[in-house]
Write a protein that holds these residues in place. Structure first.
Motif, short mmCIF file in Angstrom:
data_model
loop_
_atom_site.label_atom_id
_atom_site.label_comp_id
_atom_site.label_asym_id
_atom_site.label_seq_id
_atom_site.Cartn_x
_atom_site.Cartn_y
_atom_site.Cartn_z
N PRO A 325 0.81 -1.22 0.00
CA PRO A 325 0.00 0.00 0.00
C PRO A 325 0.85 1.27 0.00
CG PRO A 325 0.02 -0.98 2.18
CD PRO A 325 0.72 -1.95 1.27
N SER A 326 0.46 2.23 -0.81
CA SER A 326 1.06 3.55 -0.77
C SER A 326 0.18 4.50 0.04
CB SER A 326 1.25 4.11 -2.18
OG SER A 326 0.01 4.15 -2.87
N LEU A 327 -0.98 3.98 0.45
CA LEU A 327 -1.97 4.76 1.18
C LEU A 327 -2.59 3.84 2.22
CD1 LEU A 327 -3.20 7.67 0.94
CD2 LEU A 327 -5.09 6.60 -0.31
N PHE A 328 -2.94 4.42 3.37
CA PHE A 328 -3.62 3.68 4.42
C PHE A 328 -4.96 4.35 4.70
CE2 PHE A 328 0.85 2.91 4.82
CZ PHE A 328 0.94 1.56 5.10
N ALA A 329 -5.93 3.57 5.13
CA ALA A 329 -7.28 4.08 5.32
C ALA A 329 -7.75 3.79 6.74
CB ALA A 329 -8.24 3.46 4.31
N GLY A 330 -8.62 4.65 7.24
CA GLY A 330 -9.20 4.46 8.57
C GLY A 330 -10.65 4.84 8.58
N GLN A 331 -11.38 4.24 9.50
CA GLN A 331 -12.77 4.62 9.72
C GLN A 331 -13.02 4.68 11.23
OE1 GLN A 331 -15.10 1.77 7.56
NE2 GLN A 331 -14.09 0.01 8.45
N ARG A 332 -13.78 5.68 11.64
CA ARG A 332 -14.01 5.91 13.07
C ARG A 332 -15.49 6.21 13.27
NH1 ARG A 332 -11.12 8.42 17.46
NH2 ARG A 332 -12.58 8.58 19.21
#
Length: 406
Positions: A325-332
């Motif tokens: 991955p060149s990008l990471f994702a999050g959800q809150r």
């Protein structure tokens, strides 16, 4: 209910406490979506041509009304081009029943297979037989010869209800009636809460990715699900051992489609907590980070596995097409600090915000401690992702404070 669209695409019904994520993924797969949930959030309705309310008529609690559910499913089954039903969080206890019920859409996922992982006696015996580590489990209340905080005291144990979800089924052993039906006791263990999303077919499994799980304490509930961050990069040996555990479980249970496993990561060691035998909310992380890998959404992978027995290409236990991955994702998940009624300004501001999902309708009443919406964000590194999470969370709380009463 709202009018359905005139699309000629195949239809799929998606159902759970919240159907937004499945509806969004199914729409990405080019499907016409029928959504059934208890919220009817604005973006759920945006992705679905039809929406049915399956919540309790009195709106009391986060629970599904059985009669409404079956009425909606019988209606959905009569629609043309209906492929079937995919369920998510909240419908686990009914999965086997729904897979055999007449007059409802074909069940796409785990029916009877889920019983092997939902029954704690069978599941932990399965793990022991396969040599897969897990925290100590017992089926009688823990004794306390060393005091409440001792190694066998109730403060060292959790009590879990196998049919719950989202952490609302987990409490401290010392805080509950010891006669809770079907509950089991699990020793509190060290480690970072993690999950792995995988897709299975014909007793084989492919890992999609790993994620860090976020929890918050809410009253008597110590570990309420509050979001996730991913993909998490595990050491190669650890990832291989977790993947091998998943493969062993799938071989013994014949799970199918998208599933997730929750585990604790303590250094290089891991211990399995439970299996969620249905699509998980973490699928949004991987669709965000690898959109070119999953152009049909992960619902597309679920349908391929369940209906055709097809799995994505695999390399080293994981999906072969997933690059570093060149990008990471999050959800809150954002919980209401106090009770409020959603104003038109608040709902419109959230709906226009690309970081905001599960947007409540104007005039919706949200009690203190209940979910308001889900914030999503991306960053080039995990540390930056955590900073973005805190920043976005604070921004949403400020929006609640300033717009909820307008």
């Amino acid at each position: 209910m709202m009018p359905h669209d005139s699309s000629r695409a195949p239809r799929v019904a998606v159902a759970g406490l919240s159907a937004r994520l499945l509806a969004q993924s199914a729409a990405r797969a080019g499907l016409s979506v029928v959504a059934l949930d208890i919220f009817g959030d604005r973006d759920t309705r945006e992705h679905a041509g039809l929406w049915f309310d399956i919540g309790k008529p009195d709106g009391n609690g986060l629970s599904i009304d059985r009669a409404r559910l079956y009425d909606a499913l019988e209606h959905a089954a009569r629609l043309p081009r209906m492929l079937g039903l995919i369920v998510t969080s909240g419908l686990e206890p009914l999965a086997n029943e729904l897979s055999r019920a007449p007059g409802v859409p074909r069940f796409i996922g785990n029916g009877a297979q889920a019983l092997a992982v939902r029954d704690p006696r069978r599941f932990f015996a399965l793990l022991d037989d396969a040599g897969i580590p897990h925290p100590d489990v017992r089926f009688a209340p823990p004794a306390a010869p060393d005091g409440p905080d001792g190694p066998d005291g109730p403060e060292s144990w959790l009590v879990k209800r196998p049919d719950g979800c989202g952490g609302t089924h987990v409490e401290w052993a010392g805080d509950v009636d010891r006669t809770v039906p079907r509950a089991y006791f699990q020793r509190l263990a060290q480690g970072r809460p993690m999950s792995a999303l995988f897709v299975a077919a014909h007793r084989e499994a492919v890992v999609i990715g790993f994620a860090e799980q976020l929890t918050v304490a809410a009253g008597r509930l110590p570990f309420v699900h509050a979001g996730s961050l991913g993909p998490a990069l595990l050491p190669a040996d650890t990832a291989a051992r977790v993947s091998a555990a998943i493969e062993a479980i799938v071989w013994k249970t014949d799970l199918t489609g998208l599933n997730s496993i929750d585990f604790l990561l303590d250094g290089d060691d891991f211990s399995v907590l439970e299996i969620n035998a249905r699509p998980s909310s973490t699928m949004a992380l991987y669709e965000t980070v690898w959109p070119d890998v999953w152009p049909r959404g992960l619902v597309g992978a679920h349908l391929d596995a369940c209906l055709h027995g097809a799995l994505p290409p695999v390399a080293h236990g994981c999906a072969a097409a997933t690059p570093p991955p060149s990008l990471f994702a999050g959800q809150r998940v954002v919980f209401a600090p106090e009770a409020f009624t959603v104003s038109r300004d608040f709902s419109d501001a959230c709906f226009a915000d690309p970081a905001c999902h599960d947007v409540p309708l104007p005039a919706a009443r949200i009690d203190a401690g209940m979910p308001v919406c889900t914030m999503t964000f991306t960053a080039p590194a995990f540390a930056a992702l955590r900073d973005a999470m805190e920043r976005e969370h604070a921004r949403l709380l400020q929006r609640i404070d300033t717009l909820s009463r307008s």
